[in-house]
Design a protein around this motif. Structure first.
Motif, short mmCIF file in Angstrom:
data_model
loop_
_atom_site.label_atom_id
_atom_site.label_comp_id
_atom_site.label_asym_id
_atom_site.label_seq_id
_atom_site.Cartn_x
_atom_site.Cartn_y
_atom_site.Cartn_z
N MET A 107 0.84 -1.18 0.00
CA MET A 107 0.00 0.00 0.00
C MET A 107 0.88 1.25 0.00
O MET A 107 1.83 1.35 0.77
N ALA A 108 0.60 2.19 -0.86
CA ALA A 108 1.38 3.42 -0.99
C ALA A 108 0.81 4.51 -0.09
O ALA A 108 -0.40 4.62 0.08
N SER A 109 1.72 5.29 0.46
CA SER A 109 1.33 6.40 1.32
C SER A 109 2.04 7.66 0.83
O SER A 109 3.27 7.69 0.76
N ASN A 110 1.27 8.68 0.48
CA ASN A 110 1.85 9.92 -0.01
C ASN A 110 2.51 10.64 1.16
O ASN A 110 1.86 10.95 2.15
N ILE A 111 3.83 10.92 1.04
CA ILE A 111 4.52 11.60 2.13
C ILE A 111 4.81 13.06 1.81
O ILE A 111 4.94 13.87 2.73
N LEU A 112 4.93 13.40 0.52
CA LEU A 112 5.14 14.79 0.13
C LEU A 112 4.31 15.09 -1.12
O LEU A 112 4.40 14.39 -2.12
N THR A 113 3.52 16.14 -1.03
CA THR A 113 2.75 16.61 -2.19
C THR A 113 3.63 17.57 -2.99
O THR A 113 4.73 17.94 -2.56
N HIS A 114 3.12 17.99 -4.13
CA HIS A 114 3.82 18.96 -4.95
C HIS A 114 4.13 20.22 -4.14
O HIS A 114 5.25 20.72 -4.15
N GLN A 115 3.13 20.72 -3.43
CA GLN A 115 3.31 21.94 -2.63
C GLN A 115 4.34 21.71 -1.52
O GLN A 115 5.16 22.59 -1.24
N ASP A 116 4.30 20.54 -0.88
CA ASP A 116 5.30 20.22 0.15
C ASP A 116 6.71 20.27 -0.41
O ASP A 116 7.63 20.82 0.20
N ILE A 117 6.89 19.67 -1.59
CA ILE A 117 8.22 19.62 -2.21
C ILE A 117 8.68 21.03 -2.57
O ILE A 117 9.84 21.39 -2.33
N GLU A 118 7.80 21.84 -3.09
CA GLU A 118 8.17 23.22 -3.41
C GLU A 118 8.53 23.98 -2.13
O GLU A 118 9.53 24.70 -2.11
N ASN A 119 7.74 23.83 -1.08
CA ASN A 119 8.02 24.53 0.18
C ASN A 119 9.34 24.09 0.79
O ASN A 119 10.13 24.91 1.25
N LYS A 120 9.59 22.79 0.81
CA LYS A 120 10.83 22.28 1.39
C LYS A 120 12.04 22.69 0.55
O LYS A 120 13.08 23.04 1.09
N SER A 121 11.88 22.69 -0.75
CA SER A 121 12.97 23.12 -1.63
C SER A 121 13.27 24.61 -1.43
O SER A 121 14.43 25.01 -1.39
N ARG A 122 12.24 25.41 -1.31
CA ARG A 122 12.42 26.84 -1.06
C ARG A 122 13.14 27.07 0.27
O ARG A 122 14.07 27.87 0.36
N ARG A 123 12.73 26.33 1.31
CA ARG A 123 13.38 26.46 2.62
C ARG A 123 14.85 26.08 2.54
O ARG A 123 15.71 26.77 3.08
N ILE A 124 15.15 24.97 1.85
CA ILE A 124 16.54 24.55 1.69
C ILE A 124 17.33 25.62 0.93
O ILE A 124 18.47 25.92 1.29
N ALA A 125 16.73 26.21 -0.09
CA ALA A 125 17.41 27.27 -0.85
C ALA A 125 17.74 28.44 0.06
O ALA A 125 18.85 29.00 -0.02
N TYR A 126 16.82 28.82 0.94
CA TYR A 126 17.10 29.90 1.88
C TYR A 126 18.24 29.52 2.84
O TYR A 126 19.10 30.34 3.15
N GLN A 127 18.25 28.27 3.29
CA GLN A 127 19.33 27.81 4.18
C GLN A 127 20.68 27.86 3.45
O GLN A 127 21.68 28.31 4.02
N ILE A 128 20.70 27.41 2.21
CA ILE A 128 21.94 27.43 1.42
C ILE A 128 22.38 28.88 1.21
O ILE A 128 23.56 29.21 1.37
#
Length: 164
Positions: free
Chosen positions: A1-22
């Motif tokens: 059974m598959a479980s969605n752990i990150l949606t498109h919006q989650d991935i964009e938000n996390k990527s944006r946060r990582i970009a700010y950290q970098i």
């Protein structure tokens, strides 16, 4: 059974946060190499590059590193000369840090030249490392069983990450 752990919006938000950290870590630098491991890692680096260019004055150079994941001892290849990054700042990017095998062999490739700073960024950190490699920047950390598998889709929108 598959479980969605990150949606498109989650991935964009996390990527944006990582970009700010970098951007914060390298705020006193002029140039940054984002080295994405071919496939999903490179796509993750592209996403980070887009965010970084919109929020900082860093000269971001996006590069691809190709590894044979079935034969990681074979030589890695990059689409630029390693000499270009000499004494530079580099962030190695991949979609999932599972056992650390892929990242450790990619790290080995970049140890051929001196770097000012070397960091790693992953979207998903699984906490199942065989090698002493860590993610300096991570979107999400998951404790999973070894039988579970994480599938990340960054190739087509909407992006997603699924636990199977």
């Amino acid at each position: 059974m598959a479980s969605n752990i990150l949606t498109h919006q989650d991935i964009e938000n996390k990527s944006r946060r990582i970009a700010y950290q970098i951007a914060e870590v390298f705020s006193d630098q002029d140039q940054l190499f984002l080295a994405g491991i071919s496939g999903q890692g490179y796509k993750f680096a592209e996403i980070l590059s887009t965010f970084l260019k919109s929020i900082s004055d860093l000269d971001v150079r996006l590069v691809k590193i190709e590894l044979d994941k079935n034969n990681p001892l074979s030589a890695a290849k990059t689409d630029f000369s390693l000499e270009d990054a000499r004494d530079g700042n580099l962030v190695l990017c991949d979609d999932v840090l599972n056992s650390g095998t892929t990242l450790i062999y990619a790290v080995q490739h970049f140890l051929q030249i001196p770097l000012r700073a070397f960091k790693t960024a992953v979207l998903v950190n699984r906490n199942h490392k065989k090698y002493p490699v860590k993610a300096d920047f991570k979107g999400i950390s998951l404790s999973t069983t070894m039988q579970e598998h994480i599938e990340v889709n960054l190739r087509t929108e909407p992006y997603s990450a699924v636990l199977r």
